[in-house]
Design a protein around this motif. Structure first.
Motif, PDB file in Angstrom:
ATOM      1  N   CYS A   1      40.594  39.648  71.312  1.00 21.09           N
ATOM      2  CA  CYS A   1      39.346  40.420  70.906  1.00 21.09           C
ATOM      3  C   CYS A   1      39.473  40.574  69.285  1.00 21.09           C
ATOM      4  O   CYS A   1      39.611  41.577  68.860  1.00 21.09           O
TER       5      CYS A   1
ATOM      6  N   GLU B   1      39.033  44.542  67.910  1.00 19.00           N
ATOM      7  CA  GLU B   1      37.638  44.812  68.191  1.00 19.00           C
ATOM      8  C   GLU B   1      37.795  45.784  69.481  1.00 19.00           C
ATOM      9  O   GLU B   1      37.734  45.162  70.740  1.00 19.00           O
TER      10      GLU B   1
ATOM     11  N   ALA C   1      37.551  37.172  80.678  1.00 21.00           N
ATOM     12  CA  ALA C   1      38.697  38.002  81.311  1.00 21.00           C
ATOM     13  C   ALA C   1      38.818  37.968  82.914  1.00 21.00           C
ATOM     14  O   ALA C   1      37.867  38.186  83.723  1.00 21.00           O
TER      15      ALA C   1
ATOM     16  N   TYR D   1      36.799  37.184  75.918  1.00 23.43           N
ATOM     17  CA  TYR D   1      36.629  38.380  76.288  1.00 23.43           C
ATOM     18  C   TYR D   1      35.591  38.131  77.582  1.00 23.43           C
ATOM     19  O   TYR D   1      35.756  38.898  78.822  1.00 23.43           O
TER      20      TYR D   1
ATOM     21  N   ARG E   1      47.293  46.901  75.696  1.00 28.22           N
ATOM     22  CA  ARG E   1      46.291  46.951  74.846  1.00 28.22           C
ATOM     23  C   ARG E   1      47.120  47.099  73.405  1.00 28.22           C
ATOM     24  O   ARG E   1      47.653  47.889  73.182  1.00 28.22           O
TER      25      ARG E   1
ATOM     26  N   LEU F   1      35.073  45.320  72.533  1.00 28.32           N
ATOM     27  CA  LEU F   1      35.456  44.150  73.272  1.00 28.32           C
ATOM     28  C   LEU F   1      36.679  44.396  74.209  1.00 28.32           C
ATOM     29  O   LEU F   1      36.854  43.675  75.224  1.00 28.32           O
ATOM     30  N   ALA F   2      37.639  45.081  73.803  1.00 30.37           N
ATOM     31  CA  ALA F   2      38.953  45.447  74.380  1.00 30.37           C
ATOM     32  C   ALA F   2      38.235  46.279  75.606  1.00 30.37           C
ATOM     33  O   ALA F   2      38.971  46.136  76.912  1.00 30.37           O
TER      34      ALA F   2
ATOM     35  N   THR G   1      36.022  45.063  82.947  1.00 21.76           N
ATOM     36  CA  THR G   1      35.987  43.828  83.677  1.00 21.76           C
ATOM     37  C   THR G   1      37.138  43.651  84.892  1.00 21.76           C
ATOM     38  O   THR G   1      37.042  43.423  85.875  1.00 21.76           O
TER      39      THR G   1
ATOM     40  N   VAL H   1      43.837  38.134  76.465  1.00 20.84           N
ATOM     41  CA  VAL H   1      42.365  38.134  76.215  1.00 20.84           C
ATOM     42  C   VAL H   1      42.292  38.492  74.677  1.00 20.84           C
ATOM     43  O   VAL H   1      42.809  39.588  74.374  1.00 20.84           O
TER      44      VAL H   1
ATOM     45  N   ILE I   1      45.613  42.358  75.920  1.00 22.07           N
ATOM     46  CA  ILE I   1      44.478  42.484  75.389  1.00 22.07           C
ATOM     47  C   ILE I   1      44.555  42.723  73.781  1.00 22.07           C
ATOM     48  O   ILE I   1      45.304  43.791  73.536  1.00 22.07           O
TER      49      ILE I   1
ATOM     50  N   ARG J   1      35.468  46.420  77.089  1.00 24.99           N
ATOM     51  CA  ARG J   1      34.805  45.851  77.829  1.00 24.99           C
ATOM     52  C   ARG J   1      35.563  44.706  78.836  1.00 24.99           C
ATOM     53  O   ARG J   1      35.641  44.741  80.099  1.00 24.99           O
ATOM     54  N   THR J   2      36.965  44.275  78.382  1.00 25.21           N
ATOM     55  CA  THR J   2      38.014  43.637  78.851  1.00 25.21           C
ATOM     56  C   THR J   2      38.551  44.270  79.903  1.00 25.21           C
ATOM     57  O   THR J   2      38.646  43.989  81.166  1.00 25.21           O
TER      58      THR J   2
END
Length: 335
Positions: free
Chosen positions: A141, A28, A16, A13, A112, A31-32, A38, A139, A24, A34-35
């Motif tokens: 997570c 979690e 990313a 993450y 996601r 973290l997903a 970003t 990514v 993604i 947050r990714t």
């Protein structure tokens, strides 16, 4: 195709970045999120005119993805975020597979997937040749459960904010915020905002004062260090201020189990850390705490911890006495 055999790049993450398609994956949620943030921020930095569209995969209607992705008059870049791919409708899975063959220029598609088998065929396509040809990335997570992983997360957050804190201070933060990962990240951000980038253990102690988990680990640390008087004082103080006995017991059991794992183990701290799913510093600390213990007494401590849990959950009219007896047993190293 399994995630470990993916042909596209698999990133943590913290690494990313935007790509035509970003998968993604993993449970979690923090973290997903947050990714996704970003990626959004990076795209907006490139072009403030970025258009953002959100799709719920479970409620998706046929053709919706292509309608959103179709070129506009002014050709603004697009970010299409699709949540809940693990619950996707058949229409979305079919359209997403088609999209991989006819991706729209200037569009970033973020998928996601929180886990499970639903949508696995789409994930395989993204991770395979179709995704590779598009320049897709994944990514990962993964869920963060182990203390060592939570500590690594906290240290990464501190580095991201340009802050410095000793391992002991970071561990105290992790102990104080043992629940939701977002709460831990928020606490770190608030601490840096309030105290600055050069943090001390005293800063952490003041910021976490009154947290149940922090008090629990103080009791456990005193007991496993053999400090009988301190352990009893901290235990009684915690109980008098309303701390529930269960978190206190959980902290004690965590340390006793770590001691039992490393008691007769041979190898370097790094090797044992990999074997037992611990951080090297946790191995070294547990090894120090086993000094003065006999193997049979440590085994009795593990059993007593299980018995104490039963007593605390309704098996005794005086659960606080049961917990005090367990603390004394540990602090006296089974004597």
């Amino acid at each position: 195709m399994a995630a470990g055999k993916a042909k596209i790049p698999q990133l943590g993450y913290g690494d990313a970045r935007p790509a035509p398609v970003v998968l993604i994956s993993g449970p979690e949620r923090f973290l997903a999120d947050r990714t996704a943030q970003t990626i959004r921020d990076a795209l907006r930095a490139e072009d403030p005119a970025l258009e953002i569209h959100d799709i719920e995969a479970a409620a998706y209607g046929s053709g919706e993805l292509f309608t959103i992705a179709s070129p506009s008059l002014f050709a603004e870049p697009r970010l299409i975020r699709v949540d809940g791919v693990e619950k996707a409708s058949d229409a979305f899975i079919a359209d997403a597979k088609r999209y991989l063959e006819h991706a729209a220029e200037g569009t970033t598609l973020v998928l996601r997937h929180g886990g499970g088998q639903r949508g696995r065929g789409l994930l395989d396509a993204v991770r395979g040749e179709a995704g590779l040809a598009l320049g897709a990335v994944e990514v990962v997570c993964a869920e963060i459960k182990r203390d060592g992983d939570r500590l690594a997360f906290a240290q990464a957050e501190l580095r991201r904010l340009g802050a410095q804190l000793s391992p002991a201070g970071a561990r105290a933060l992790v102990a104080a915020y043992a629940g939701d990962l977002g709460e831990l990240a928020g606490a770190i951000g608030q601490l840096v905002s309030d105290r600055g980038q050069r943090l001390s253990e005293e800063d952490v102690e003041r910021a976490t004062e009154g947290r149940v988990e922090a008090g629990a680990f103080k009791v456990a640390d005193a007991a496993t260090a053999g400090n009988v008087a301190d352990a009893l004082f901290l235990l009684r103080q915690a109980l008098l201020t309303g701390t529930d006995a269960i978190p206190l017991l959980a902290a004690l059991n965590m340390k006793v189990r770590a001691m039992a794992r490393v008691f007769a183990a041979r190898g370097s701290a790094g090797e044992l850390a990999k074997t037992f799913g611990m951080a090297p510093w946790q191995v070294e600390r547990a090894q120090r705490e086993t000094r003065g213990w006999r193997e049979a007494d440590l085994a009795r401590a593990v059993d007593l911890g299980a018995q104490t849990e039963w007593l605390l959950k309704g098996g005794s009219r005086d659960p606080e006495y049961a917990l005090e007896r367990y603390v004394l047993f540990i602090a006296r190293r089974g004597r």
